[in-house]
Design a protein around this motif. Structure first.
Motif, PDB file in Angstrom:
ATOM      1  N   VAL A   1      38.089   6.292  26.645  1.00 15.04           N
ATOM      2  CA  VAL A   1      37.585   7.897  26.180  1.00 15.04           C
ATOM      3  C   VAL A   1      36.422   7.864  25.236  1.00 15.04           C
ATOM      4  CG1 VAL A   1      37.839  10.004  25.347  1.00 15.04           C
ATOM      5  CG2 VAL A   1      39.346   9.153  27.250  1.00 15.04           C
ATOM      6  N   VAL A   2      35.022   8.181  25.453  1.00 12.45           N
ATOM      7  CA  VAL A   2      34.229   8.656  24.406  1.00 12.45           C
ATOM      8  C   VAL A   2      34.309   9.942  24.060  1.00 12.45           C
ATOM      9  CG1 VAL A   2      31.775   8.494  23.908  1.00 12.45           C
ATOM     10  CG2 VAL A   2      32.883   6.532  25.222  1.00 12.45           C
ATOM     11  N   ALA A   3      34.653  10.352  22.762  1.00  8.52           N
ATOM     12  CA  ALA A   3      34.666  11.680  22.485  1.00  8.52           C
ATOM     13  C   ALA A   3      33.767  12.186  21.761  1.00  8.52           C
ATOM     14  CB  ALA A   3      36.434  11.714  21.870  1.00  8.52           C
ATOM     15  N   GLY A   4      33.423  13.620  22.214  1.00 10.17           N
ATOM     16  CA  GLY A   4      32.471  14.298  21.369  1.00 10.17           C
ATOM     17  C   GLY A   4      33.228  15.336  20.721  1.00 10.17           C
ATOM     18  N   VAL A   5      33.509  15.229  19.284  1.00  7.73           N
ATOM     19  CA  VAL A   5      34.347  16.044  18.750  1.00  7.73           C
ATOM     20  C   VAL A   5      33.501  17.246  17.780  1.00  7.73           C
ATOM     21  CG1 VAL A   5      36.515  16.307  17.053  1.00  7.73           C
ATOM     22  CG2 VAL A   5      36.208  14.578  18.648  1.00  7.73           C
ATOM     23  N   ALA A   6      33.691  18.555  18.286  1.00 11.76           N
ATOM     24  CA  ALA A   6      32.853  19.487  17.544  1.00 11.76           C
ATOM     25  C   ALA A   6      34.043  20.279  16.854  1.00 11.76           C
ATOM     26  CB  ALA A   6      32.051  20.134  18.373  1.00 11.76           C
ATOM     27  N   LEU A   7      33.936  20.473  15.547  1.00 10.76           N
ATOM     28  CA  LEU A   7      34.518  21.244  14.653  1.00 10.76           C
ATOM     29  C   LEU A   7      34.029  22.314  13.805  1.00 10.76           C
ATOM     30  CD1 LEU A   7      37.239  18.363  13.320  1.00 10.76           C
ATOM     31  CD2 LEU A   7      37.457  19.727  15.535  1.00 10.76           C
ATOM     32  N   ALA A   8      34.690  23.415  13.484  1.00  4.50           N
ATOM     33  CA  ALA A   8      34.264  24.115  12.417  1.00  4.50           C
ATOM     34  C   ALA A   8      34.729  23.742  11.233  1.00  4.50           C
ATOM     35  CB  ALA A   8      35.172  25.615  12.478  1.00  4.50           C
ATOM     36  N   GLY A   9      33.943  23.594  10.174  1.00  4.48           N
ATOM     37  CA  GLY A   9      34.450  23.239   8.832  1.00  4.48           C
ATOM     38  C   GLY A   9      33.866  21.931   8.582  1.00  4.48           C
ATOM     39  N   VAL A  10      33.241  21.139   9.338  1.00  2.00           N
ATOM     40  CA  VAL A  10      32.782  19.759   9.142  1.00  2.00           C
ATOM     41  C   VAL A  10      31.264  19.936   8.565  1.00  2.00           C
ATOM     42  CG1 VAL A  10      34.446  18.623  10.540  1.00  2.00           C
ATOM     43  CG2 VAL A  10      32.091  19.425  11.597  1.00  2.00           C
ATOM     44  N   ASN A  11      30.694  21.146   8.635  1.00  2.00           N
ATOM     45  CA  ASN A  11      29.195  21.306   8.060  1.00  2.00           C
ATOM     46  C   ASN A  11      29.413  20.920   6.392  1.00  2.00           C
ATOM     47  OD1 ASN A  11      31.047  23.805   8.232  1.00  2.00           O
ATOM     48  ND2 ASN A  11      29.038  24.688   6.874  1.00  2.00           N
ATOM     49  N   LEU A  12      30.582  20.930   5.908  1.00  2.00           N
ATOM     50  CA  LEU A  12      30.992  20.551   4.713  1.00  2.00           C
ATOM     51  C   LEU A  12      30.943  18.913   4.773  1.00  2.00           C
ATOM     52  CD1 LEU A  12      33.453  22.975   3.698  1.00  2.00           C
ATOM     53  CD2 LEU A  12      31.088  23.117   3.152  1.00  2.00           C
ATOM     54  N   PRO A  13      30.225  18.362   3.847  1.00  2.00           N
ATOM     55  CA  PRO A  13      30.151  16.923   3.861  1.00  2.00           C
ATOM     56  C   PRO A  13      31.612  16.317   3.477  1.00  2.00           C
ATOM     57  CG  PRO A  13      28.165  17.725   2.738  1.00  2.00           C
ATOM     58  CD  PRO A  13      29.128  18.955   2.988  1.00  2.00           C
ATOM     59  N   SER A  14      32.386  16.617   2.633  1.00  2.00           N
ATOM     60  CA  SER A  14      33.569  16.248   2.175  1.00  2.00           C
ATOM     61  C   SER A  14      34.491  16.159   3.640  1.00  2.00           C
ATOM     62  CB  SER A  14      34.258  16.876   1.258  1.00  2.00           C
ATOM     63  OG  SER A  14      34.625  18.033   1.612  1.00  2.00           O
ATOM     64  N   LEU A  15      34.416  17.410   4.298  1.00  2.54           N
ATOM     65  CA  LEU A  15      35.454  17.453   5.426  1.00  2.54           C
ATOM     66  C   LEU A  15      34.807  16.630   6.752  1.00  2.54           C
ATOM     67  CD1 LEU A  15      36.372  21.245   5.579  1.00  2.54           C
ATOM     68  CD2 LEU A  15      37.631  19.209   4.815  1.00  2.54           C
ATOM     69  N   PHE A  16      33.559  16.419   6.823  1.00 11.89           N
ATOM     70  CA  PHE A  16      32.844  15.603   7.929  1.00 11.89           C
ATOM     71  C   PHE A  16      33.505  14.105   7.578  1.00 11.89           C
ATOM     72  CE2 PHE A  16      29.962  12.879   9.802  1.00 11.89           C
ATOM     73  CZ  PHE A  16      29.618  13.691  11.047  1.00 11.89           C
ATOM     74  N   ALA A  17      33.562  13.878   6.508  1.00 11.20           N
ATOM     75  CA  ALA A  17      33.642  12.472   6.024  1.00 11.20           C
ATOM     76  C   ALA A  17      35.231  12.098   6.221  1.00 11.20           C
ATOM     77  CB  ALA A  17      33.410  11.966   4.559  1.00 11.20           C
ATOM     78  N   ALA A  18      36.050  13.072   5.931  1.00  7.07           N
ATOM     79  CA  ALA A  18      37.409  12.924   6.199  1.00  7.07           C
ATOM     80  C   ALA A  18      38.009  12.615   7.594  1.00  7.07           C
ATOM     81  CB  ALA A  18      38.334  13.822   5.483  1.00  7.07           C
ATOM     82  N   VAL A  19      37.218  13.781   8.338  1.00  7.39           N
ATOM     83  CA  VAL A  19      37.728  13.563   9.806  1.00  7.39           C
ATOM     84  C   VAL A  19      37.074  12.276  10.512  1.00  7.39           C
ATOM     85  CG1 VAL A  19      37.100  14.835  11.927  1.00  7.39           C
ATOM     86  CG2 VAL A  19      37.647  16.267  10.052  1.00  7.39           C
ATOM     87  N   ASN A  20      35.781  12.147  10.054  1.00 11.90           N
ATOM     88  CA  ASN A  20      35.268  10.900  10.430  1.00 11.90           C
ATOM     89  C   ASN A  20      35.974   9.523  10.218  1.00 11.90           C
ATOM     90  OD1 ASN A  20      32.828  10.364  12.180  1.00 11.90           O
ATOM     91  ND2 ASN A  20      31.823   9.264  10.526  1.00 11.90           N
ATOM     92  N   ASP A  21      36.709   9.504   8.950  1.00  9.72           N
ATOM     93  CA  ASP A  21      37.586   8.425   8.796  1.00  9.72           C
ATOM     94  C   ASP A  21      38.872   8.357   9.441  1.00  9.72           C
ATOM     95  OD1 ASP A  21      35.555   7.327   7.061  1.00  9.72           O
ATOM     96  OD2 ASP A  21      36.331   8.552   5.224  1.00  9.72           O
TER      97      ASP A  21
END
Length: 297
Positions: free
Chosen positions: A74-94
């Motif tokens: 599966v190639v997933a495109g994951v769209a989330l509220a909140g990840v406009n904040l860089p720290s949350l983007f990095a945390a989810v991306n990890d």
């Protein structure tokens, strides 16, 4: 037609403050399965958000009649509220996700891609939260998305919270009586300080569920509810006008409260609204396809 064994599958995830939707498609674009789980805004709980994403993904696989081991293709495109904040983007991306690939994006970006079939346009979201996004000729404009505590005016969570505040002011005799007091009593069976005890630790999704009470009271002419709804609608009008300054070829409004709040917005703005051509999870799939090609190259 079922997915061919070993071909890539594409998953779109749209995670917000109250729910997480998923859609699984084959390499040819055929929808194979869908899923629906709980809140997935990492701002309100990282573990809960990741669990909701995982649950929605597994539901989509199951709905497609596939095995959980197929998650590895599966190639997933994951769209989330909140990840406009860089720290949350990095945390989810990890996150050690279960997918072959994961491409993270904001829920607004996905909503815009979905609403306009990947073409230029603008979108405003009116759901548990509120925000706006425009993408025109390579330029992007993000408005709002500041979260429940600091923004989201005109949203379901904002309406619900303002409604509870109006009830408490009326209980203390510091504001006129409101029909909202009766509605909250019927919903929770409590009043006064018991409301505080019951709701003081509530999440945005909990307050979002109270939005319908405020809108119903406004429809009946309740002064407190009318003030709240009109203030929220005025903000949404201003947000829309700012987006339209970008001159998007199309403008859509999505979210669980989009239809109800349009009834309170200005006629000039409502006249500019066009129906979305697709859902945010489909926009996330569009993004995943594009990014997977870049990754391969």
């Amino acid at each position: 037609m079922a997915a061919v064994k070993d071909e890539l599958l594409y998953l779109g995830i749209d995670g917000g403050g109250s729910k997480c939707r998923s859609s699984l498609v084959s390499a040819s674009g055929e929808v194979l399965g869908v899923g629906l789980s709980g809140p997935a805004n990492p701002l309100h709980g990282m573990s809960r958000a990741l669990n909701s994403i995982d649950d929605a993904a597994r539901q989509a696989l199951s709905d497609a009649g596939l095995k959980q081991g197929d998650m590895q293709r599966v190639v997933a495109g994951v769209a989330l509220a909140g990840v406009n904040l860089p720290s949350l983007f990095a945390a989810v991306n990890d996150w050690r996700h279960p997918f072959a690939q994961m491409h993270l994006m904001t829920d607004l970006h996905a909503a815009c891609l979905g609403a306009h079939h990947g073409e230029d346009g603008a979108v405003m979201v009116i759901g548990t939260g509120s925000c706006g996004f425009a993408s025109v000729e390579g330029r992007s404009c993000l408005l709002g998305g500041h979260g429940f505590l600091l923004g989201d005016k005109g949203s379901g969570a904002w309406l619900g919270l303002r409604g509870i505040k109006a009830v408490l002011l009326a209980e203390d005799g510091l504001a006129p009586a409101t029909r909202l007091s009766e509605a909250v009593m019927e919903t929770y069976g409590v009043s006064g300080l018991d409301i505080v005890q019951k709701l003081s630790h509530s999440a945005s999704s909990d307050f979002g569920r109270l939005a319908s009470l405020v809108l119903q009271a406004a429809d009946r002419g309740d002064a407190a509810a009318l003030e709240i709804v009109r203030e929220g609608a005025a903000y949404l009008d201003a947000l829309a006008r700012k987006l339209l300054l970008e001159k998007p070829p199309r403008f859509s409004v999505i979210g669980g409260l989009s239809g109800l709040m349009q009834q309170w917005m200005s006629a000039e703005i409502v006249a500019r609204i066009e129906p979305p051509l697709g859902q945010p999870e489909i926009g996330a799939i569009h993004y995943a396809r594009e990014q997977s090609l870049v990754t391969v190259e």
